[in-house]
Design a protein around this motif. Structure first.
Motif, PDB file in Angstrom:
ATOM      1  N   ARG A 169      57.454 -14.606  21.201  1.00 54.07           N
ATOM      2  CA  ARG A 169      56.234 -13.660  21.512  1.00 54.07           C
ATOM      3  C   ARG A 169      55.651 -14.063  22.947  1.00 54.07           C
ATOM      4  N   PRO A 170      55.035 -12.965  23.433  1.00 51.38           N
ATOM      5  CA  PRO A 170      54.234 -13.152  24.591  1.00 51.38           C
ATOM      6  C   PRO A 170      52.843 -14.011  24.329  1.00 51.38           C
ATOM      7  N   ARG A 171      52.543 -15.156  25.007  1.00 53.00           N
ATOM      8  CA  ARG A 171      51.298 -15.808  24.604  1.00 53.00           C
ATOM      9  C   ARG A 171      50.022 -15.161  24.751  1.00 53.00           C
ATOM     10  N   PRO A 172      48.846 -15.530  24.063  1.00 55.16           N
ATOM     11  CA  PRO A 172      47.902 -14.836  24.665  1.00 55.16           C
ATOM     12  C   PRO A 172      47.216 -15.713  25.747  1.00 55.16           C
ATOM     13  N   VAL A 173      46.363 -14.946  26.367  1.00 54.95           N
ATOM     14  CA  VAL A 173      45.685 -15.711  27.578  1.00 54.95           C
ATOM     15  C   VAL A 173      44.500 -16.284  26.992  1.00 54.95           C
ATOM     16  N   VAL A 174      44.669 -17.773  27.507  1.00 53.76           N
ATOM     17  CA  VAL A 174      43.400 -18.423  26.527  1.00 53.76           C
ATOM     18  C   VAL A 174      42.728 -18.979  27.886  1.00 53.76           C
ATOM     19  N   ASN A 175      41.233 -18.799  27.935  1.00 52.28           N
ATOM     20  CA  ASN A 175      40.488 -19.342  29.336  1.00 52.28           C
ATOM     21  C   ASN A 175      39.154 -20.038  28.609  1.00 52.28           C
ATOM     22  N   ARG A 176      38.257 -20.445  29.465  1.00 57.92           N
ATOM     23  CA  ARG A 176      37.255 -20.952  29.020  1.00 57.92           C
ATOM     24  C   ARG A 176      36.260 -20.188  28.188  1.00 57.92           C
ATOM     25  N   ASP A 177      36.280 -18.880  28.319  1.00 56.74           N
ATOM     26  CA  ASP A 177      35.340 -18.150  27.479  1.00 56.74           C
ATOM     27  C   ASP A 177      36.040 -17.756  25.831  1.00 56.74           C
ATOM     28  N   ASN A 178      37.388 -18.138  25.784  1.00 58.79           N
ATOM     29  CA  ASN A 178      37.794 -17.755  24.428  1.00 58.79           C
ATOM     30  C   ASN A 178      38.545 -18.856  23.683  1.00 58.79           C
ATOM     31  N   LEU A 191      36.904 -17.406  13.521  1.00 61.27           N
ATOM     32  CA  LEU A 191      35.547 -17.651  14.265  1.00 61.27           C
ATOM     33  C   LEU A 191      35.049 -16.405  14.987  1.00 61.27           C
ATOM     34  N   ILE A 192      33.954 -16.191  14.463  1.00 66.50           N
ATOM     35  CA  ILE A 192      33.088 -15.145  15.367  1.00 66.50           C
ATOM     36  C   ILE A 192      31.915 -15.683  16.135  1.00 66.50           C
ATOM     37  N   GLN A 193      31.567 -15.285  17.183  1.00 67.97           N
ATOM     38  CA  GLN A 193      30.453 -15.762  17.779  1.00 67.97           C
ATOM     39  C   GLN A 193      29.230 -15.176  17.349  1.00 67.97           C
ATOM     40  N   CYS A 198      19.457 -13.801  19.426  1.00 72.49           N
ATOM     41  CA  CYS A 198      18.973 -12.946  18.328  1.00 72.49           C
ATOM     42  C   CYS A 198      19.788 -12.800  17.134  1.00 72.49           C
ATOM     43  N   GLY A 199      20.932 -13.602  17.140  1.00 72.12           N
ATOM     44  CA  GLY A 199      21.384 -13.540  15.968  1.00 72.12           C
ATOM     45  C   GLY A 199      22.733 -12.520  15.797  1.00 72.12           C
ATOM     46  N   THR A 200      22.876 -11.511  16.878  1.00 75.96           N
ATOM     47  CA  THR A 200      24.090 -10.574  16.769  1.00 75.96           C
ATOM     48  C   THR A 200      25.602 -11.591  16.942  1.00 75.96           C
ATOM     49  N   LEU A 201      26.177 -11.108  16.105  1.00 76.49           N
ATOM     50  CA  LEU A 201      27.732 -11.266  16.048  1.00 76.49           C
ATOM     51  C   LEU A 201      28.355 -10.613  17.055  1.00 76.49           C
ATOM     52  N   ARG A 202      29.298 -11.149  17.771  1.00 78.31           N
ATOM     53  CA  ARG A 202      30.145 -10.238  18.612  1.00 78.31           C
ATOM     54  C   ARG A 202      31.476 -10.813  18.554  1.00 78.31           C
ATOM     55  N   PHE A 203      32.507  -9.889  19.023  1.00 81.01           N
ATOM     56  CA  PHE A 203      33.945  -9.821  19.120  1.00 81.01           C
ATOM     57  C   PHE A 203      34.489  -8.982  19.855  1.00 81.01           C
ATOM     58  N   PRO A 204      35.390  -9.219  20.815  1.00 82.34           N
ATOM     59  CA  PRO A 204      36.059 -10.499  21.192  1.00 82.34           C
ATOM     60  C   PRO A 204      34.848 -11.558  21.751  1.00 82.34           C
ATOM     61  N   TRP A 205      35.342 -12.617  22.021  1.00 80.73           N
ATOM     62  CA  TRP A 205      34.143 -13.517  22.517  1.00 80.73           C
ATOM     63  C   TRP A 205      34.067 -13.496  23.829  1.00 80.73           C
ATOM     64  N   LEU A 206      32.416 -13.629  24.173  1.00 80.38           N
ATOM     65  CA  LEU A 206      32.294 -13.250  25.620  1.00 80.38           C
ATOM     66  C   LEU A 206      31.010 -14.522  26.127  1.00 80.38           C
ATOM     67  N   PRO A 207      31.261 -14.744  27.403  1.00 82.11           N
ATOM     68  CA  PRO A 207      30.172 -15.680  27.811  1.00 82.11           C
ATOM     69  C   PRO A 207      28.815 -15.584  27.464  1.00 82.11           C
ATOM     70  N   GLY A 208      28.218 -14.268  26.904  1.00 84.39           N
ATOM     71  CA  GLY A 208      26.796 -13.940  26.877  1.00 84.39           C
ATOM     72  C   GLY A 208      26.766 -12.915  26.006  1.00 84.39           C
ATOM     73  N   CYS A 209      25.629 -12.812  25.437  1.00 84.94           N
ATOM     74  CA  CYS A 209      25.254 -11.977  24.354  1.00 84.94           C
ATOM     75  C   CYS A 209      25.143 -10.416  25.223  1.00 84.94           C
ATOM     76  N   ASP A 216      23.507 -18.576  25.289  1.00 86.84           N
ATOM     77  CA  ASP A 216      23.978 -19.738  24.139  1.00 86.84           C
ATOM     78  C   ASP A 216      24.481 -18.978  22.752  1.00 86.84           C
ATOM     79  N   TRP A 217      25.092 -19.788  22.085  1.00 87.03           N
ATOM     80  CA  TRP A 217      25.756 -19.279  20.947  1.00 87.03           C
ATOM     81  C   TRP A 217      26.549 -20.413  19.939  1.00 87.03           C
ATOM     82  N   ASP A 218      26.560 -19.882  18.987  1.00 84.61           N
ATOM     83  CA  ASP A 218      27.393 -20.780  17.893  1.00 84.61           C
ATOM     84  C   ASP A 218      28.362 -19.803  17.169  1.00 84.61           C
ATOM     85  N   THR A 219      29.022 -20.378  16.176  1.00 82.77           N
ATOM     86  CA  THR A 219      29.903 -19.379  15.507  1.00 82.77           C
ATOM     87  C   THR A 219      29.643 -19.501  13.926  1.00 82.77           C
TER      88      THR A 219
END
Length: 300
Positions: A169-178, A191-193, A198-209, A216-219
């Motif tokens: 299968r085609p491989r996903p593109v993996v970079n420093r952001d994801n 894992l969800i960022q 502000c505590g907002t959850l986000r998906f897909p992964w992004l470099p900022g809110c 800054d973020w955690d998961t």
């Protein structure tokens, strides 16, 4: 037709004409010599200037018919090709050539040639398949003078059956952001960022809110529960790594974010909006693990 009978019929074509009264489409000329030398990186001064000669290895270039061909194949050569086709040897590949040079060719020389079916080999088995090597010998002339000989060998063969191996299968593109998301998938964790500002959850992964702009973020790890928010059924022409038709859904996770993935566990035409699903991880090969969602309702 038995192998011995076929071999005998093929051998009967040895010595018969393959091309009769062929003529070069162009006289030997400086532009073709220049193109050849540029392509080969050959800077020999013998191939330039008023006393230029053609590189000897251009011998075949002066007798080639191009896409339109010469139309000079003999009936015998066409019969030989048809006989091999009937025997299942429908594929062909050039294997090698040999050339002998008797005198240099010069701009303005008009080329004529004729060729003969010099040999047909016994039945051979190669990595490509089983078939016969056919060698033709072409005598190249300028006027009555023989200037060179060109032997050309092809393999007419029946392709060997190849085991059908499913491509990856085609491989996903993996970079420093994801990269963190895919590291979690490898551990069977979704894992969800979460923005630490502000505590907002986000998906897909992004470099900022995208809510407050905080970098800054955690998961948090998703529970795996969700519902089908929307979906499509893919009917594209088959690609070997996939088996259409299949359902691609926008799944709303219990945590409130949405992600795109496949719905498995029931026929694609039974998927519907609002259907409850649960996260699973499918390994498609040694290097590819992806999150998918299994339907929790039975197909009706």
């Amino acid at each position: 037709m038995g192998e011995d009978e076929l071999g005998a019929r093929l051998k009967a074509y040895e010595g018969r004409a393959a091309t009769v009264a062929g003529t070069g489409k162009d006289p030997v000329n400086l532009p073709m010599i220049r193109h050849w030398c540029e392509a080969m990186g050959d800077t020999n001064p013998a191939y330039t200037g008023p006393d230029a000669v053609a590189p000897p290895t251009m011998l075949q270039a002066w007798i080639m018919g191009g896409l339109s061909g010469h139309g000079g194949h003999s009936k015998a050569y066409d019969e030989l090709s048809a006989l091999l086709d009937e025997a299942g040897c429908t594929s062909i590949v050039a294997t090698d050539c040999e050339q002998e040079y008797l005198r240099p060719l010069r701009p303005g020389d008009e080329i004529t040639f004729d060729s003969v079916i010099e040999s047909v080999s016994d039945r051979k088995t190669t990595k490509l398949g089983t078939g016969y090597f056919v060698t033709t010998r072409t005598n190249v002339r300028v006027g009555p003078d023989l200037v060179g000989t060109h032997r050309f060998r092809v393999l007419k063969y029946a392709p060997a059956p190849r085991p059908r191996k499913r491509p990856p299968r085609p491989r996903p593109v993996v970079n420093r952001d994801n990269a963190g998301f895919w590291e979690g998938v490898a551990e069977h964790r979704l894992l969800i960022q979460r923005c630490t500002g502000c505590g907002t959850l986000r998906f897909p992964w992004l470099p900022g809110c995208n809510h407050c702009g905080c970098p800054d973020w955690d998961t948090v790890e998703a529970s795996g529960e969700g519902t089908v928010y929307s979906y499509v059924v893919m009917h594209h022409p088959p690609f070997p790594a996939f088996d259409p038709p299949y359902a691609v859904a926008l799944v709303e996770l219990a945590e409130g974010v949405r992600m795109i993935s496949n719905v498995v566990g029931l026929p694609c035409d039974k998927v519907r909006t609002g259907m409850p699903v649960r996260l699973e991880f499918h390994s498609y090969d040694e290097e590819s693990t992806l999150p998918v969602f299994r339907a929790l309702e039975e197909a009706v």
